[in-house]
Motif scaffolding. Structure first.
Motif, PDB file in Angstrom:
ATOM      1  N   ALA A  55      44.375  49.771  43.385  1.00  0.00           N
ATOM      2  CA  ALA A  55      43.069  49.573  44.023  1.00  0.00           C
ATOM      3  C   ALA A  55      42.148  48.738  43.128  1.00  0.00           C
ATOM      4  CB  ALA A  55      42.435  50.925  44.338  1.00  0.00           C
ATOM      5  N   PHE A  56      42.214  48.926  41.811  1.00  0.00           N
ATOM      6  CA  PHE A  56      41.424  48.098  40.903  1.00  0.00           C
ATOM      7  C   PHE A  56      41.875  46.639  40.976  1.00  0.00           C
ATOM      8  CE2 PHE A  56      40.869  52.145  38.330  1.00  0.00           C
ATOM      9  CZ  PHE A  56      39.552  52.333  38.739  1.00  0.00           C
ATOM     10  N   LEU A  57      43.184  46.404  41.076  1.00  0.00           N
ATOM     11  CA  LEU A  57      43.687  45.037  41.223  1.00  0.00           C
ATOM     12  C   LEU A  57      43.118  44.381  42.475  1.00  0.00           C
ATOM     13  CD1 LEU A  57      47.482  45.578  40.404  1.00  0.00           C
ATOM     14  CD2 LEU A  57      45.854  44.296  39.010  1.00  0.00           C
ATOM     15  N   ARG A  58      43.186  45.086  43.587  1.00  0.00           N
ATOM     16  CA  ARG A  58      42.727  44.519  44.857  1.00  0.00           C
ATOM     17  C   ARG A  58      41.212  44.323  44.863  1.00  0.00           C
ATOM     18  NH1 ARG A  58      44.598  47.558  49.907  1.00  0.00           N
ATOM     19  NH2 ARG A  58      44.225  45.538  50.876  1.00  0.00           N
ATOM     20  N   ASP A  59      40.479  45.195  44.203  1.00  0.00           N
ATOM     21  CA  ASP A  59      39.024  45.062  44.187  1.00  0.00           C
ATOM     22  C   ASP A  59      38.597  43.809  43.444  1.00  0.00           C
ATOM     23  OD1 ASP A  59      36.440  46.287  44.883  1.00  0.00           O
ATOM     24  OD2 ASP A  59      36.175  46.447  42.714  1.00  0.00           O
ATOM     25  N   ASN A  60      39.372  43.404  42.441  1.00  0.00           N
ATOM     26  CA  ASN A  60      39.027  42.205  41.672  1.00  0.00           C
ATOM     27  C   ASN A  60      39.569  40.930  42.305  1.00  0.00           C
ATOM     28  OD1 ASN A  60      37.707  42.743  38.772  1.00  0.00           O
ATOM     29  ND2 ASN A  60      38.894  44.522  39.408  1.00  0.00           N
ATOM     30  N   TYR A  61      40.631  41.041  43.097  1.00  0.00           N
ATOM     31  CA  TYR A  61      41.219  39.879  43.780  1.00  0.00           C
ATOM     32  C   TYR A  61      41.465  40.262  45.241  1.00  0.00           C
ATOM     33  CZ  TYR A  61      41.721  38.494  38.971  1.00  0.00           C
ATOM     34  OH  TYR A  61      41.435  38.194  37.658  1.00  0.00           O
ATOM     35  N   PRO A  62      40.375  40.483  45.981  1.00  0.00           N
ATOM     36  CA  PRO A  62      40.500  41.081  47.310  1.00  0.00           C
ATOM     37  C   PRO A  62      41.208  40.207  48.340  1.00  0.00           C
ATOM     38  CG  PRO A  62      38.247  40.347  46.914  1.00  0.00           C
ATOM     39  CD  PRO A  62      38.967  40.231  45.611  1.00  0.00           C
ATOM     40  N   ALA A  63      41.248  38.891  48.119  1.00  0.00           N
ATOM     41  CA  ALA A  63      41.903  38.022  49.094  1.00  0.00           C
ATOM     42  C   ALA A  63      43.399  37.876  48.839  1.00  0.00           C
ATOM     43  CB  ALA A  63      41.242  36.631  49.089  1.00  0.00           C
ATOM     44  N   MET A  64      43.876  38.395  47.721  1.00  0.00           N
ATOM     45  CA  MET A  64      45.282  38.264  47.363  1.00  0.00           C
ATOM     46  C   MET A  64      46.145  39.248  48.163  1.00  0.00           C
ATOM     47  SD  MET A  64      46.966  38.564  43.542  1.00  0.00           S
ATOM     48  CE  MET A  64      45.863  37.322  42.884  1.00  0.00           C
ATOM     49  N   ASP A  65      47.304  38.789  48.609  1.00  0.00           N
ATOM     50  CA  ASP A  65      48.270  39.698  49.234  1.00  0.00           C
ATOM     51  C   ASP A  65      48.992  40.467  48.129  1.00  0.00           C
ATOM     52  OD1 ASP A  65      47.586  38.784  51.727  1.00  0.00           O
ATOM     53  OD2 ASP A  65      49.225  37.334  51.850  1.00  0.00           O
ATOM     54  N   VAL A  66      49.117  41.764  48.321  1.00  0.00           N
ATOM     55  CA  VAL A  66      49.662  42.626  47.274  1.00  0.00           C
ATOM     56  C   VAL A  66      50.824  43.453  47.819  1.00  0.00           C
ATOM     57  CG1 VAL A  66      49.176  44.579  45.733  1.00  0.00           C
ATOM     58  CG2 VAL A  66      47.480  42.751  46.029  1.00  0.00           C
ATOM     59  N   VAL A  67      51.888  43.531  47.043  1.00  0.00           N
ATOM     60  CA  VAL A  67      53.010  44.423  47.329  1.00  0.00           C
ATOM     61  C   VAL A  67      53.116  45.396  46.158  1.00  0.00           C
ATOM     62  CG1 VAL A  67      55.510  44.615  47.676  1.00  0.00           C
ATOM     63  CG2 VAL A  67      54.241  42.706  48.683  1.00  0.00           C
TER      64      VAL A  67
END
Length: 533
Positions: free
Chosen positions: A324-336
């Motif tokens: 969640a910290f990763l996505r909060d800093n790079y919210p437009a990135m697709d994450v697996v």
């Protein structure tokens, strides 16, 4: 924590682990060693590791970040627990007194540290209260069984140790918070999203906190009990029929640190975060967020911005809090995000849902990048080569045996998209190098098996020598008692023991030369014994 600052042309493979060197033990015939000085030693010849043909690697493409040097030289502000508490609290209050984000940050983190300190103390005291009414099997302050039968101390008896421990941990926590907030102020990464969420976040719910405290105290009593009694039944994980079909690696079936059910239950997944945060006195988030440092370096060098058009893989995501910290800093990135435990993946999905609800409130009108979760073994991930722009991980490598670490690192490297045409020739050379190192590891295991076999034979030889000595002692007693019959019987028994030893010595290389002398001695003992008998 190894924060890595990558070269501009490199994509990212961030492995955050508590080790800076890889060593292969010396072999009988050939030795290979990788050291923290970035050299490879083969048969006494030292070669710069940078000369090895790793694909697209310019002297490894990274430097240690400032955090590594800081913690290598870290000294607590005081020597006693109370003095550490006072000095660190004063330091934190001064930092929070700057107002604005500093006041919010320090207020939030000091509240967390206080909660987890109290929770940790409650767990220890609950265990000691339980142990005081149970049969004593070990020293409550160590990981080894006690050599005495003394009863365990009362909770109050351990109070000074508890205060010293908490004081040292609190000082480390404040130092970690300073690092974390320092990176926030420099714009390396954002404030923790769940702190910004405020009272809406579940961490502010008294019911949630009470449930976590209940789970933690029960888990603390269970872990400390197993840790000190060392019963055979306390090791390993029980699997139901469905779990057995998953073909987990053997090392994964360890109940790491005696935690209940290892990684393989809902209860384990729900108590994990509060357990580890208590262990680190509330600074686990700040520790894990240091992985955002190399990610920010890569993002700046490649114009990533908020991550649009990029794809990131987090390996061994656990409960998903770091994700969640990763996505909060790079919210437009697709994450697996992958993990081997379906129970922890379920918790990770819950974190993703809560963050997305926060994101909608915090940035209305924007849509975050896609997220997907998959149960997969990090040694062989089910994705195409160069499928991701970045591969990150925290809290994995220290739980893996060396062979699994090598496989996991190789597979993560395979999945990176370097943004350039692959250099096939260098990749083949790198694969050859890895294969050679694996061959050396197999040789090492073979040597270790041979050594274990030799140790078993030597133990048997030692037992035989003791038997022969005992027989000679009996013969000596017979001589002392002036009993020819007893002396003769003892010599004949000693002869038989020496004969058995000679047979064993012939099978053990280092001892084979002594076998003929043993046989000669056995014959003479037997002859003398028969005359006396």
């Amino acid at each position: 924590w190894n924060s890595l600052d990558h070269q501009p042309k490199m994509k990212l493979l961030s492995v955050v682990a508590g080790c800076a060197a890889f060593r292969v033990a010396p072999l009988k015939r050939r030795s290979v060693r990788l050291s923290s000085a970035a050299t490879l030693e083969v048969e006494g010849a030292v070669v710069d590791v940078g000369d090895l043909p790793y694909p697209n690697d310019d002297k490894h493409g990274f430097d240690f970040g400032p955090s590594v040097q800081y913690w290598a030289e870290y000294v607590p502000p005081a020597t006693s627990g109370l003095d550490n508490l006072r000095a660190s609290a004063a330091q934190a209050l001064r930092a929070g007194g700057a107002g604005g984000d500093a006041f919010r940050y320090w207020g939030y983190h000091l509240a967390r540290a206080t909660f987890f300190a109290g929770q940790g103390a409650a767990g220890v005291l609950a265990y000691q209260a339980t142990a005081a009414t149970a049969p004593y099997r070990g020293d409550v302050t160590t990981t080894e069984p006690s050599a005495t039968d003394d009863a365990p101390r009362t909770p109050l008896g351990d109070l000074p140790t508890l205060v010293d421990t908490m004081g040292g941990l609190f000082a480390e926590a404040v130092a970690t918070y300073e690092q974390d907030f320092g990176e926030v102020r420099k714009g390396t990464f954002r404030l923790p999203w769940d702190m910004v969420d405020g009272p809406r976040n579940r961490q502010a719910s008294p019911l949630y906190l009470a449930d976590q405290a209940r789970r933690y105290v029960g888990e603390a009593v269970s872990i400390l009990t197993k840790r000190n009694r060392r019963d055979e039944t306390d090791f390993g994980v029980w699997l139901d029929s469905a779990s057995k079909k998953m073909n987990y690696p053997d090392y994964y079936l360890n109940n790491f640190h005696f935690q209940s059910d290892g990684w393989l239950s809902t209860d384990s997944a729900k108590v994990y975060e509060t357990s580890t945060e208590t262990l680190f006195l509330g600074r686990q988030d700040s520790m894990q967020r240091l992985s955002l440092y190399p990610l920010a370096s890569w993002a700046r060098a490649n114009g990533v911005g908020e991550g649009a058009g990029k794809k990131l893989l987090e390996v061994a995501c656990g409960t998903g809090r770091h994700n969640a910290f990763l996505r909060d800093n790079y919210p437009a990135m697709d994450v697996v995000a992958t993990d081997l435990s379906q129970f922890y993946l379920e918790e990770a999905r819950g974190h993703a849902d809560r963050w997305e609800q926060f994101f909608k409130r915090d940035r209305p009108g924007q849509r975050p990048g896609a997220v997907a979760f998959a149960q997969a073994n990090t040694e062989s991930l089910p994705y195409e080569d160069e499928a991701f722009d970045a591969v990150v991980n925290v809290y994995l490598f220290h739980e893996l045996p060396s062979e699994a670490r090598a496989a996991a690192a190789a597979d993560a490297s395979r999945l990176r998209d370097d943004g350039e045409a692959a250099d096939a020739e260098r990749a083949d050379e790198a694969a050859t190098t890895i294969a050679e190192l694996r061959r050396q590891l197999e040789m090492e295991r073979e040597v270790a098996r041979d050594a274990e076999s030799e140790r078993d034979e030597l133990r048997t030889a030692a037992d035989g020598a003791v038997a022969a000595a005992a027989a000679l002692s009996r013969a000596g007693k017979g001589l002392y008692d002036m009993s020819p019959e007893a002396t003769g019987a003892g010599l004949i028994e000693a002869s038989a023991a020496c004969e058995a030893l000679a047979e064993l010595f012939e099978a053990v290389g280092p001892l084979a030369a002594a076998a003929p002398q043993l046989r000669t001695g056995a014959d003479r003992l037997a002859a003398g014994g028969r005359v006396l008998a």
